[in-house]
Write a protein that holds these residues in place. Sequence first.
Motif, PDB file in Angstrom:
ATOM      1  N   TYR A 228       9.981   9.563  -3.327  1.00  0.00           N
ATOM      2  CA  TYR A 228       9.593   8.508  -4.257  1.00  0.00           C
ATOM      3  C   TYR A 228       8.775   7.470  -3.501  1.00  0.00           C
ATOM      4  O   TYR A 228       9.136   7.044  -2.418  1.00  0.00           O
ATOM      5  CB  TYR A 228      10.841   7.852  -4.837  1.00  0.00           C
ATOM      6  N   GLY A 229       7.677   7.042  -4.100  1.00  0.00           N
ATOM      7  CA  GLY A 229       6.822   6.077  -3.425  1.00  0.00           C
ATOM      8  C   GLY A 229       5.469   6.648  -3.096  1.00  0.00           C
ATOM      9  O   GLY A 229       4.618   5.983  -2.524  1.00  0.00           O
ATOM     10  N   LYS A 230       5.246   7.918  -3.453  1.00  0.00           N
ATOM     11  CA  LYS A 230       3.933   8.528  -3.261  1.00  0.00           C
ATOM     12  C   LYS A 230       3.241   8.644  -4.616  1.00  0.00           C
ATOM     13  O   LYS A 230       3.831   9.056  -5.601  1.00  0.00           O
ATOM     14  CB  LYS A 230       4.075   9.933  -2.658  1.00  0.00           C
ATOM     15  N   LEU A 236       2.292   4.266  -1.776  1.00  0.00           N
ATOM     16  CA  LEU A 236       2.363   3.038  -2.545  1.00  0.00           C
ATOM     17  C   LEU A 236       2.539   1.884  -1.561  1.00  0.00           C
ATOM     18  O   LEU A 236       3.611   1.676  -0.995  1.00  0.00           O
ATOM     19  CB  LEU A 236       3.547   3.084  -3.511  1.00  0.00           C
ATOM     20  N   TRP A 237       1.473   1.122  -1.338  1.00  0.00           N
ATOM     21  CA  TRP A 237       1.475   0.037  -0.358  1.00  0.00           C
ATOM     22  C   TRP A 237       1.858  -1.280  -1.008  1.00  0.00           C
ATOM     23  O   TRP A 237       1.662  -1.474  -2.211  1.00  0.00           O
ATOM     24  CB  TRP A 237       0.081  -0.104   0.276  1.00  0.00           C
ATOM     25  N   LEU A 238       2.351  -2.221  -0.210  1.00  0.00           N
ATOM     26  CA  LEU A 238       2.689  -3.554  -0.708  1.00  0.00           C
ATOM     27  C   LEU A 238       1.499  -4.503  -0.655  1.00  0.00           C
ATOM     28  O   LEU A 238       1.526  -5.557  -1.285  1.00  0.00           O
ATOM     29  CB  LEU A 238       3.854  -4.148   0.095  1.00  0.00           C
ATOM     30  N   HIS A 249       2.367  -1.700 -10.682  1.00  0.00           N
ATOM     31  CA  HIS A 249       3.147  -1.837 -11.914  1.00  0.00           C
ATOM     32  C   HIS A 249       3.207  -0.520 -12.669  1.00  0.00           C
ATOM     33  O   HIS A 249       4.276  -0.103 -13.139  1.00  0.00           O
ATOM     34  CB  HIS A 249       2.529  -2.944 -12.783  1.00  0.00           C
ATOM     35  N   GLN A 250       2.067   0.167 -12.783  1.00  0.00           N
ATOM     36  CA  GLN A 250       2.023   1.429 -13.506  1.00  0.00           C
ATOM     37  C   GLN A 250       2.894   2.494 -12.848  1.00  0.00           C
ATOM     38  O   GLN A 250       3.509   3.319 -13.524  1.00  0.00           O
ATOM     39  CB  GLN A 250       0.573   1.932 -13.586  1.00  0.00           C
ATOM     40  N   PHE A 251       2.967   2.482 -11.518  1.00  0.00           N
ATOM     41  CA  PHE A 251       3.775   3.461 -10.807  1.00  0.00           C
ATOM     42  C   PHE A 251       5.237   3.380 -11.245  1.00  0.00           C
ATOM     43  O   PHE A 251       5.859   4.395 -11.575  1.00  0.00           O
ATOM     44  CB  PHE A 251       3.674   3.235  -9.295  1.00  0.00           C
ATOM     45  N   PHE A 252       5.790   2.184 -11.278  1.00  0.00           N
ATOM     46  CA  PHE A 252       7.187   2.029 -11.662  1.00  0.00           C
ATOM     47  C   PHE A 252       7.378   2.204 -13.161  1.00  0.00           C
ATOM     48  O   PHE A 252       8.439   2.649 -13.619  1.00  0.00           O
ATOM     49  CB  PHE A 252       7.712   0.668 -11.210  1.00  0.00           C
ATOM     50  N   LEU A 299       9.725  -5.769  -9.973  1.00  0.00           N
ATOM     51  CA  LEU A 299       9.180  -5.501  -8.650  1.00  0.00           C
ATOM     52  C   LEU A 299       7.765  -6.050  -8.490  1.00  0.00           C
ATOM     53  O   LEU A 299       7.387  -6.471  -7.393  1.00  0.00           O
ATOM     54  CB  LEU A 299       9.216  -4.003  -8.349  1.00  0.00           C
ATOM     55  N   THR A 300       6.996  -6.065  -9.554  1.00  0.00           N
ATOM     56  CA  THR A 300       5.665  -6.673  -9.469  1.00  0.00           C
ATOM     57  C   THR A 300       5.784  -8.184  -9.285  1.00  0.00           C
ATOM     58  O   THR A 300       5.028  -8.778  -8.503  1.00  0.00           O
ATOM     59  CB  THR A 300       4.830  -6.334 -10.714  1.00  0.00           C
TER      60      THR A 300
END
Length: 424
Positions: A228-230, A236-238, A249-252, A299-300
């Motif tokens: 998770y996170g790809k 997925l960078w901060l 935002h769209q990822f989550f 998270l955003t």
Amino acid sequence: MSVFDDLSWRGLIAHCTDPQALKQDLDHGSITFYVGFDPSAPSLHMGNLLQLILVRRLQEAGHRPILLVGGSTGLIGDPRQSSERNLNPIELVHGWLERIRDQVTRFVSFEGDNAAILVNNYDWTAGMGVLEFLRDIGKHFSVNRMLDREVVKTRLESGISYTEFSYVLLQSLDYLELHKRYGATLQTGGSDQWGNITAGVELIRRVTGDRAQALATPLVTKADGTKYGKTESGTLWLDPAMTSPYAFHQFFLNAEDSMVGGYLRLFTLRSHEEIEALERQTIDAPQLRAAQRALADDLTDLVHSPDQRRAVTAAAAAVFGRGDLEGLDPDALSAAVRELPSVAWSRLDGRTVIDALAESGVCASKSAARRTVQEGGAYLNNDRIVDAERVLGEDDLVAGAVIIVRRGKKTVGAVRVGEDAQGL
């Protein structure tokens, strides 16, 4: 609920050295703990975010965090399962370090009785001589135990350098140093760091005779077991320059129903009652995607800002026909367009809406685009298209550079227009 029990309920504890002792330490008084971040890239990523949220939780529970940035360990690199790391130039690593230092400080408080501490392990390793390192640190490590580490066993056949093989000594030295300087008695990290963390616990015991603790968080995966996170385009960078707040935002927002409850527990600061209510809603009304919206919004807000979240949600709503495209934040609109199927035109040159629908990928062909218009299912900037032969003009450009086309409710694409269209 106690701190330890709360972490357990949320699924944040994959491993710990002594559950009863750790529970006692976390639930009574205040301890000093640390987590490290190596500058192996210009930004932290999704995996680091879980550590930062754990740090925030523990600080809010009254414990004092130390955030370590690895100016020295980042020059070496933790062994990977697959192959040897490339050693980056010191100037590059220390440039990345400054960026990561800025990122980690946004998640903690540097005020109050348990104010966070920021350290760089380069400060105590740069001046250490090789003989001092071998005599004072190396003598406490068994090569047999180092060879038994899973990542080392995996790499023995293909080869592993002495540099990466010795990484565990440097990370263990960090724990010992922070224990001596600040009284740190707990190190946290991902489960892939478990061997390094427990080696530090053992080094402290051998050198000082003191008891130290270790806690590892789980590897977060999707329902199919993949990491998770790809995203399709990579990590997925901060850093908003590397992963836009819109894409973040769209990822989550696209988290799977079967997994979103677990992600809420791990990644958000919501109460048990709020999370359980969202989990029930996912079962009773999955089409509302209330849990996914809460996850993405929280998270955003945390990583970027509430203003950024409002801008990207407005952009997403407008792009999919639920809001006004005019007046959108330009950066949010540009980020939304980058996530859509699109085509770049240097000029309009008399092209029609049919060309836009077909070339953007919204429709499979010009004939399919024409049928979509005839059936009433085609939209240009959220207005229904009634004339298939309509020629596009400058007035159709949103923010002077973009045309949004849509088929039905969910199939959206974009045309990027202008000399700089490739860069949008």
